[in-house]
Design a protein around this motif. Structure first.
Motif, PDB file in Angstrom:
ATOM      1  N   MET A  41      -1.529 -38.239  -8.937  1.00 18.04           N
ATOM      2  CA  MET A  41      -0.882 -36.941  -8.917  1.00 18.04           C
ATOM      3  C   MET A  41      -1.700 -35.864  -8.219  1.00 18.04           C
ATOM      4  O   MET A  41      -1.194 -35.092  -7.428  1.00 18.04           O
ATOM      5  CB  MET A  41      -0.637 -36.476 -10.355  1.00 18.04           C
ATOM      6  N   THR A  42      -2.977 -35.797  -8.587  1.00 14.23           N
ATOM      7  CA  THR A  42      -3.808 -34.777  -7.970  1.00 14.23           C
ATOM      8  C   THR A  42      -3.872 -35.052  -6.467  1.00 14.23           C
ATOM      9  O   THR A  42      -4.076 -36.188  -6.053  1.00 14.23           O
ATOM     10  CB  THR A  42      -5.233 -34.824  -8.549  1.00 14.23           C
ATOM     11  N   SER A  43      -3.674 -33.974  -5.687  1.00 19.94           N
ATOM     12  CA  SER A  43      -3.663 -34.177  -4.245  1.00 19.94           C
ATOM     13  C   SER A  43      -5.037 -34.659  -3.808  1.00 19.94           C
ATOM     14  O   SER A  43      -6.052 -34.177  -4.288  1.00 19.94           O
ATOM     15  CB  SER A  43      -3.333 -32.867  -3.546  1.00 19.94           C
ATOM     16  N   PRO A  44      -5.075 -35.588  -2.894  1.00 23.68           N
ATOM     17  CA  PRO A  44      -6.364 -36.099  -2.442  1.00 23.68           C
ATOM     18  C   PRO A  44      -7.114 -35.009  -1.691  1.00 23.68           C
ATOM     19  O   PRO A  44      -6.514 -34.202  -0.984  1.00 23.68           O
ATOM     20  CB  PRO A  44      -5.971 -37.238  -1.496  1.00 23.68           C
ATOM     21  N   ILE A  45      -8.403 -34.952  -1.889  1.00 24.17           N
ATOM     22  CA  ILE A  45      -9.203 -33.958  -1.188  1.00 24.17           C
ATOM     23  C   ILE A  45      -9.462 -34.477   0.223  1.00 24.17           C
ATOM     24  O   ILE A  45      -9.985 -35.569   0.407  1.00 24.17           O
ATOM     25  CB  ILE A  45     -10.555 -33.752  -1.912  1.00 24.17           C
ATOM     26  N   THR A  82       0.085 -28.802 -10.316  1.00 25.98           N
ATOM     27  CA  THR A  82      -0.599 -29.836 -11.099  1.00 25.98           C
ATOM     28  C   THR A  82      -0.433 -29.666 -12.602  1.00 25.98           C
ATOM     29  O   THR A  82      -0.864 -30.520 -13.365  1.00 25.98           O
ATOM     30  CB  THR A  82      -2.111 -29.813 -10.792  1.00 25.98           C
ATOM     31  N   ASP A 106       3.800 -30.444  -3.662  1.00 22.70           N
ATOM     32  CA  ASP A 106       2.838 -31.344  -4.296  1.00 22.70           C
ATOM     33  C   ASP A 106       1.556 -30.668  -4.736  1.00 22.70           C
ATOM     34  O   ASP A 106       0.686 -31.303  -5.288  1.00 22.70           O
ATOM     35  CB  ASP A 106       2.558 -32.557  -3.407  1.00 22.70           C
ATOM     36  N   ALA A 150       3.866 -41.645  -8.652  1.00 28.47           N
ATOM     37  CA  ALA A 150       4.335 -40.456  -9.373  1.00 28.47           C
ATOM     38  C   ALA A 150       4.854 -39.344  -8.459  1.00 28.47           C
ATOM     39  O   ALA A 150       5.952 -38.821  -8.671  1.00 28.47           O
ATOM     40  CB  ALA A 150       3.222 -39.932 -10.283  1.00 28.47           C
ATOM     41  N   THR A 151       4.072 -39.024  -7.412  1.00 35.24           N
ATOM     42  CA  THR A 151       4.473 -37.905  -6.556  1.00 35.24           C
ATOM     43  C   THR A 151       5.863 -38.127  -5.965  1.00 35.24           C
ATOM     44  O   THR A 151       6.733 -37.253  -6.012  1.00 35.24           O
ATOM     45  CB  THR A 151       3.449 -37.686  -5.422  1.00 35.24           C
ATOM     46  N   GLN A 175      -7.889 -26.491  -0.666  1.00 34.63           N
ATOM     47  CA  GLN A 175      -8.674 -27.707  -0.446  1.00 34.63           C
ATOM     48  C   GLN A 175      -8.850 -28.076   1.015  1.00 34.63           C
ATOM     49  O   GLN A 175      -9.776 -28.795   1.359  1.00 34.63           O
ATOM     50  CB  GLN A 175      -8.045 -28.879  -1.191  1.00 34.63           C
ATOM     51  N   THR A 231       3.456 -36.920 -15.526  1.00 31.12           N
ATOM     52  CA  THR A 231       2.522 -37.953 -15.041  1.00 31.12           C
ATOM     53  C   THR A 231       2.052 -38.841 -16.191  1.00 31.12           C
ATOM     54  O   THR A 231       1.861 -40.038 -16.006  1.00 31.12           O
ATOM     55  CB  THR A 231       1.308 -37.340 -14.324  1.00 31.12           C
TER      56      THR A 231
END
Lengths: 443, 443
Positions: free
Chosen positions: B1-5, A286, A283, A186-187, A314, A174
């Motif tokens: 990159m971080t998955s959305p909450i 991290t 996905d 990116a994903t 989450q 990333t």
């Protein structure tokens, strides 16, 4: 009383994509399964199991078309059920549901079948075993090194030959994507890069072009993806590339700490490589990501994969649950090894001995002999039914049972057993009390 | 990159009737599961597993409303799937499908989850383990005795206290029904008699009256059903009743031979009773039938049942496949024992030791210590993450881990470990090489 014989027979068959083993295969498979279980538990990963059926609204909380198409889902009454398709989403559900009854970091192992409704093809069963171990509720990447070491020690225990664990850190990727100005994609891009081994460089280039990348961006991405090899070499190459991008710097630091921890936990130099092409399609990863490839069977792909996640649950809770896990696709690895003749499938029964009492008077002596052998962990089959000697020898041959112990009238009188070694064909008189020692000695 | 909450959380929950265990329970459950597996394999019953999903047309070939209502059944594409609801019908399918690749008599064990869509109620999960062992392709009832002995030795190995195996032979019952002139109704009547323990004598009388039986017939049926007790006593009572009915005479002969074989295989006098009320609801039993009741927990009902069948796979093949099998309902037995506090649920992790390296320099020594303990079958947890000492002690307490091994700077210099015995609270310096011996000695 006797059930009526139905006049129409049904052809016994299984749905496609649902293979099953013959006893020799199942024995060998169960041995591997027990090895994985022992390895995980020896490292302090307590077992759990979750129901095969979950509620669709819970298991599919994340949404996403691909997953939904790949699950076995069905209504029954007012309920909408799904057969679990992995052990990670059930873990997230379990950990959230039982968070007040478990201790964090939660170290759990889970070995169960999972089901996927994908099109059946070679090496892709719709029902297969996954063997997972995770640490949930721990953010230090030193634990990632421990998990890589668990992968390595489990592979060693499985005795499947040499292997290489290829490690990467998604932050490195990333970071690079940020510096290329394609961080927002990116994903998707990582998923494409992840297909490098499957569809080749040309295929990947085509997909990247479709995503709107120019030739220079594509060539940098591919250059990164091709960075692989011994830890020392790749680390220095990465350090040069890192520059000042903070994501990339963090990723590299995490990678180095994880690798240092893995080494401390017994992973040898040749068992570990950095491979910047590895992103793992999932996905939720991290940070650390890794795959394991058998040196003699690279075509199997990764047999043990894993990685770190920031946020396991989450969709179920606000509580941040970072952690790291590994997963062995045991069915696929077993089938691959079997298909190339790398498994010992000699044993067709657990029995080491078949005991034949030649008449009812010998039953009790035979029963006691069986009991004493079993207590000493020598499995044996007792032939209680009236059976002729040649039939028993044929059976022992067919099932690869090494010994037949015969107790006839003569033997009964003298407290002896006629013990036939099936491989040599030799038959000797052995005192009842000496059978165990003789078998253990000969074996 | 971080998955959305995601902003909407889903409440993590399971469908009703699908319990799951906490780690302490799962550890204890798995131990019992392993005990059953070992017991079956020691007796030469090779393992198989069949797919959880079968084709409805195959699995439900027999038809019958009750079964169809009780299964989880669903369409997916053009396929009509069923989750297997027992392991006997899959065995019939397996044996027929693989008849050219297996040796008869086929001695197989099968330990898997099964699913039933019945209304969820206490002690009746919709998902539970069955542990089956069968001999297929053998008509001599001496083998039934061996299977009764396998039930007994497995129960002994499980250490669940005293038990009684209650045996009967369905031919005795059908013989009596013949002499009463109600042979044509036998299957239905046997099902009613089978409910004696559940619904009591009055309930059974009512149902029998509805079937058109008169008072004298009912009283004879009930008299038979109440014949139970030590083998010698009931045998002589049965011999009196037998008269000349050939079915009854055969049934009695078979019962005596099976019991004689069971005795020879180590079943004690107090572990075995004749009980003429036992018929087993399943209509494929044709000869020996038995149930096992725990002396201290009779309310659990039968925890291990079985019997002989003339024709296992009649819906799939013309080939007559007689045999005999046993089945342990392990989930139900485990839950019952847990509910009355008869299980040791102290261990909440497999770990005997938690190893804490106080700094990165101690990683490698800690890793080697962990490896040596694990090789000696002492499970241990390695704390690779930066963690403060009090937190580790709290964790050891919470998880009932007996030892904590600390490797700090001082210990590192002297090649020692600070070993804390969590039950006494005592902490001693132990040379690295002596940790294993100390733990084994103290334990």
């Amino acid at each position: 009383m006797t059930s009526p014989i139905s006049s129409t027979r049904v052809t016994p068959r299984r749905p496609s994509g649902f293979p099953e083993y013959l006893p020799a295969e199942q024995l060998a498979f169960n041995k591997m399964l027990a090895t994985v279980r022992s390895s995980y538990e020896a490292a302090g990963f307590g077992p759990i199991e979750t129901p095969a059926l979950e509620l669709a609204e819970v298991l599919l909380a994340k949404g996403g078309g691909e997953t939904e198409q790949e699950v076995f889902r069905f209504g029954k009454g007012s309920k909408d059920y799904v057969l679990h398709y992995d052990l990670t989403v059930p873990l997230a559900r379990y950990v959230t549901e039982h968070q007040n009854d478990i201790a964090f970091p939660f170290r759990r192992s889970q070995i169960q079948k999972v089901w996927r409704a994908e099109r059946a093809q070679k090496g892709r069963s719709r029902e297969f075993y996954q063997c997972d171990a995770d640490v949930v509720g721990e953010s230090d990447v030193a634990v990632d090194g421990e998990m890589i070491a668990l992968a390595a020690s489990t592979m060693r225990a499985l005795a499947v030959g040499d292997f290489v664990i290829r490690v990467n850190n998604r932050k490195i990727l990333t970071g690079l994507y940020e510096s290329l100005g394609v961080a927002d994609k990116a994903t998707g891009l990582l998923r494409i890069i992840d297909k490098l081994e499957k569809i080749g460089e040309a295929g990947v280039k085509e997909l990247l072009t479709k995503e709107g990348l120019d030739d220079s961006q594509i060539s940098t991405l591919l250059k990164i993806a091709e960075l692989r090899g011994p830890v020392a070499k790749v680390t220095s190459e990465l350090q040069e590339l890192a520059g000042n991008n903070p994501q990339l710097v963090t990723g590299l630091e995490e990678l180095e700490r994880a690798i240092q921890a893995a080494r401390a936990c017994g992973v040898t130099e040749t068992q570990l490589e950095i491979d910047c092409s590895i992103a793992r399609g999932l996905d939720y990863y991290t940070s650390t990501v890794f795959e394991t490839v058998l040196t003699d069977l690279p075509e199997l792909g990764s047999v043990c994969s894993g990685g770190r996640f920031d946020n396991l649950a989450q969709y179920y809770t606000d509580r941040a649950l970072p952690g790291v896990g590994i997963s062995i696709g045991l069915t696929r690895m077993f089938d691959g090894l079997r298909d190339v003749g790398k498994l010992d499938l000699t044993a067709k029964t657990p029995s080491q001995v078949i005991i034949l009492p030649m008449n009812d008077e010998a039953w009790s002596v035979a029963g006691k002999l069986a009991e004493s052998l079993r207590e000493a962990n020598v499995a044996c089959e007792l032939v209680m039914a009236e059976t002729k000697l040649p039939k028993v020898f044929t059976r022992a041959d067919k099932l690869s049972v090494p010994y037949v112990a015969i107790i006839g009238e003569k033997e009964l009188t003298h407290g002896k057993v006629a013990l036939k070694d099936m491989s040599s064909g030799e038959q000797t008189e052995v005192a009842l009390g000496d059978v165990l020692a003789r078998i253990k000695h000969l074996h």
